[in-house]
Structures are given as structure tokens and as C-alpha cells.
Design an enzyme around this catalytic site. Structure first.
Site, PDB file in Angstrom:
ATOM      1  N   ASP A  46      82.107  76.960  49.630  1.00  0.00           N
ATOM      2  CA  ASP A  46      81.020  77.935  49.774  1.00  0.00           C
ATOM      3  C   ASP A  46      80.145  77.896  48.524  1.00  0.00           C
ATOM      4  OD1 ASP A  46      80.244  80.730  51.313  1.00  0.00           O
ATOM      5  OD2 ASP A  46      80.003  80.898  49.139  1.00  0.00           O
ATOM      6  N   TYR A  51      73.151  79.510  42.952  1.00  0.00           N
ATOM      7  CA  TYR A  51      74.230  79.160  42.034  1.00  0.00           C
ATOM      8  C   TYR A  51      73.849  77.969  41.152  1.00  0.00           C
ATOM      9  CZ  TYR A  51      77.218  81.822  45.328  1.00  0.00           C
ATOM     10  OH  TYR A  51      77.770  82.776  46.151  1.00  0.00           O
ATOM     11  N   LYS A  76      73.342  78.961  51.102  1.00  0.00           N
ATOM     12  CA  LYS A  76      72.654  80.222  51.380  1.00  0.00           C
ATOM     13  C   LYS A  76      71.183  80.184  50.969  1.00  0.00           C
ATOM     14  CE  LYS A  76      77.020  82.450  50.119  1.00  0.00           C
ATOM     15  NZ  LYS A  76      77.528  81.500  49.132  1.00  0.00           N
ATOM     16  N   HIS A 107      71.175  85.154  52.051  1.00  0.00           N
ATOM     17  CA  HIS A 107      72.084  85.533  50.961  1.00  0.00           C
ATOM     18  C   HIS A 107      72.130  87.045  50.725  1.00  0.00           C
ATOM     19  CE1 HIS A 107      73.835  83.815  46.961  1.00  0.00           C
ATOM     20  NE2 HIS A 107      74.486  84.896  47.343  1.00  0.00           N
TER      21      HIS A 107
END
Length: 274
Positions: A46, A51, A76, A107
Site C-alpha cells: 500500500d 508518500y 492513492k 486519499h
């Protein structure tokens, strides 16, 4: 190889119930860390655009030699991309080095932007194109889910929410499950922001089953039917978190953990992350 249970989703697809998360994993370390997770046995990864480590995830996948159809990859859509979801999705695929993902999520609802319904309709189109098998949401609370259900055609396959013993979001999980939406837990161990592993409700079953406190909490999630992906940069901890299929908590142990609910959110509130 441990056979991880799979959860059936409302769109006919299924998802491994235990995965590996890369939130706050250093982009420079991501390839190594994800490679180690895959070696341990994880097949569900994931990630997210925000990120900053999709490239590292992609490199680890490419280097693993594991057939693509044995992997389950989630990424996401970030808040400021909600108005251009197609472009954002294409960019994520490129960074991952993949021609499709298994699950694509909005998200956060980012309600002040007022664009999550528009974003969801774009995700419906992306799913129709075959480049993601399933679509879902993350951090959606009851009002956000109700609006989506009222104004769009496709029910999300999952809602990924902050969920751990001190913050179980019963209203959101009840609405989701009533509509066939699977629940995924982020921050499943409380992110170390409260002394979860010192509580007797956790330490007693850990001692009784010869397991660590973290393994007990992960097992609690699994027995509740939640999809869970603990993160760790330590291979030893990754392996420990994966070793949770050879014991079962009793009904009373599960109930004691569930009784720790106290609305103890440790992450951002979905109405305030915009």
C-alpha cells in the site's frame, strides 16, 4: 509460503487481508524495505503519491521476479490532484512502472475543496478503462460516504481509515459494512502515540499465546474482518507482523481489546486535511 486470507470486495475482486504499508518510509530506503517485505512473504503493498516513494515500490516489484498477478498494489490520489485524477493516476502508474494497479483510492475527502465527488467519478472512468481493478476511498467519514453514495453510481470497494483499539470509528465502519464497503486500517498499531502495547488487554493475551503485543493487535484486526497493513523498516519486525496465522484470540480477548475504544484519534481529522 503463508497463505494470507483474502477479503471478497463488492466488485467481485478480492484483496489479501494482511499487507505492508509504506507511509513515512524514506524514498531512499523504499526499494530495500519493500524488497525485504516481499521476501518475508507480503504480496499486498500500500503506497500513495504523497508518500513520495512509488518509484521505490516499483523498483522493488521489478527486482522481485514475482509474477504481477501474485501481487496486490494500492496507490492513492492526493488532495490537490482531485480535479485532474486521470493525469495523476497516469503519473502514479509511470512511477510504479506498472500498467495497472489493483486498487486506487481517493486519499482524503478534503471537503473544503469540494471536489471529491468529481474525483470519484474520474476514478469510475479509470476503473472502466481496466487500469485499476478496484476503486475506493480513504479517510471518508459518514457524511462523505453518504454524499458519495447519493451522487455517484459505483459504491467504493474499501474505505481506508485510521483504526486501532483506541479509535475504532464505529459509525463509519457500520455505514461502510451496511453498504458492502470493506474496511482497511491505517495506523493499526496506533503509530506508537499511546502505550497500547503496555495495556493489560494486550499484554495478557500476548503472554497467553506466546506472541508479541503487536501480533495480538494485528490478530484482533484480522478477526474483526479488517484489512490491515502494518509498516516497519525492520525485517525482523516485518516477519513478526506476518506471523499471525497460527493462533486465535478468544471471544473474550477480542471483546477486551474492542472495549479500549475512546475516540483516541492520533492522525489528522478528515474534515481538516485539505
Amino acid at each position: 509460503m503463508t497463505d494470507v486470507p483474502r477479503i471478497q470486495l463488492n466488485d467481485g475482486n478480492s484483496i489479501p487481508q494482511l499487507g505492508f504499508g509504506v507511509f513515512k518510509v524514506d524514498p531512499a530506503e523504499t526499494e530495500r524495505i519493500v524488497s525485504e517485505a516481499l521476501e518475508v512473504g507480503y504480496r499486498h503493498i500500500d503506497t500513495a503519491r504523497i508518500y513520495g516513494n512509488e518509484e521505490g515500490v516499483g523498483r522493488a516489484i521489478a527486482a522481485s521476479g514475482i509474477p504481477r498477478d501474485e501481487l496486490y498494489i494500492t496507490t492513492k490520489l492526493w488532495n490537490d490532484d482531485q480535479g485532474k485524477a486521470h493525469d495523476a493516476f497516469d503519473a502514479s502508474l509511470e512511477r510504479l512502472g506498472l500498467d495497472h494497479v489493483d486498487l486506487y483510492l481517493v486519499h482524503w475527502p478534503a471537503p473544503e475543496r469540494g471536489t471529491y465527488v468529481q474525483a470519484w467519478k474520474s476514478l469510475e472512468e479509470i476503473r472502466s478503462s481496466g487500469r485499476t481493478r478496484s476503486i475506493g476511498v480513504s479517510n471518508f467519514l459518514v457524511p462523505h460516504l453518504e454524499k458519495l453514495l447519493a451522487e455517484t453510481d459505483v459504491v467504493p470497494a474499501v474505505d481506508q481509515i485510521e483504526l486501532h483499539p483506541a479509535h475504532q470509528q464505529p459509525e463509519t465502519t457500520a455505514l461502510a459494512r451496511a453498504n458492502g464497503i470493506a474496511i482497511e486500517a491505517w495506523g493499526p498499531l496506533g503509530q506508537g502515540k499511546y502505550p497500547l502495547f503496555e495495556l493489560p488487554e494486550v499484554t495478557a493475551p500476548a503472554a497467553a499465546h506466546g506472541k508479541s503485543p503487536a501480533q495480538v493487535v494485528i490478530r484482533w484486526h484480522l478477526q474483526n474482518g479488517t484489512i490491515v497493513f502494518p509498516k516497519s523498516s525492520s525485517r525482523e519486525r516485518m516477519a513478526e507482523n506476518f506471523d499471525v496465522f497460527d493462533f486465535e484470540l478468544s471471544d473474550s480477548e477480542v471483546a477486551a481489546l474492542s472495549a479500549l475504544e475512546r475516540e483516541g484519534r492520533v492522525g489528522g481529522h478528515p474534515d481538516e486535511v485539505n
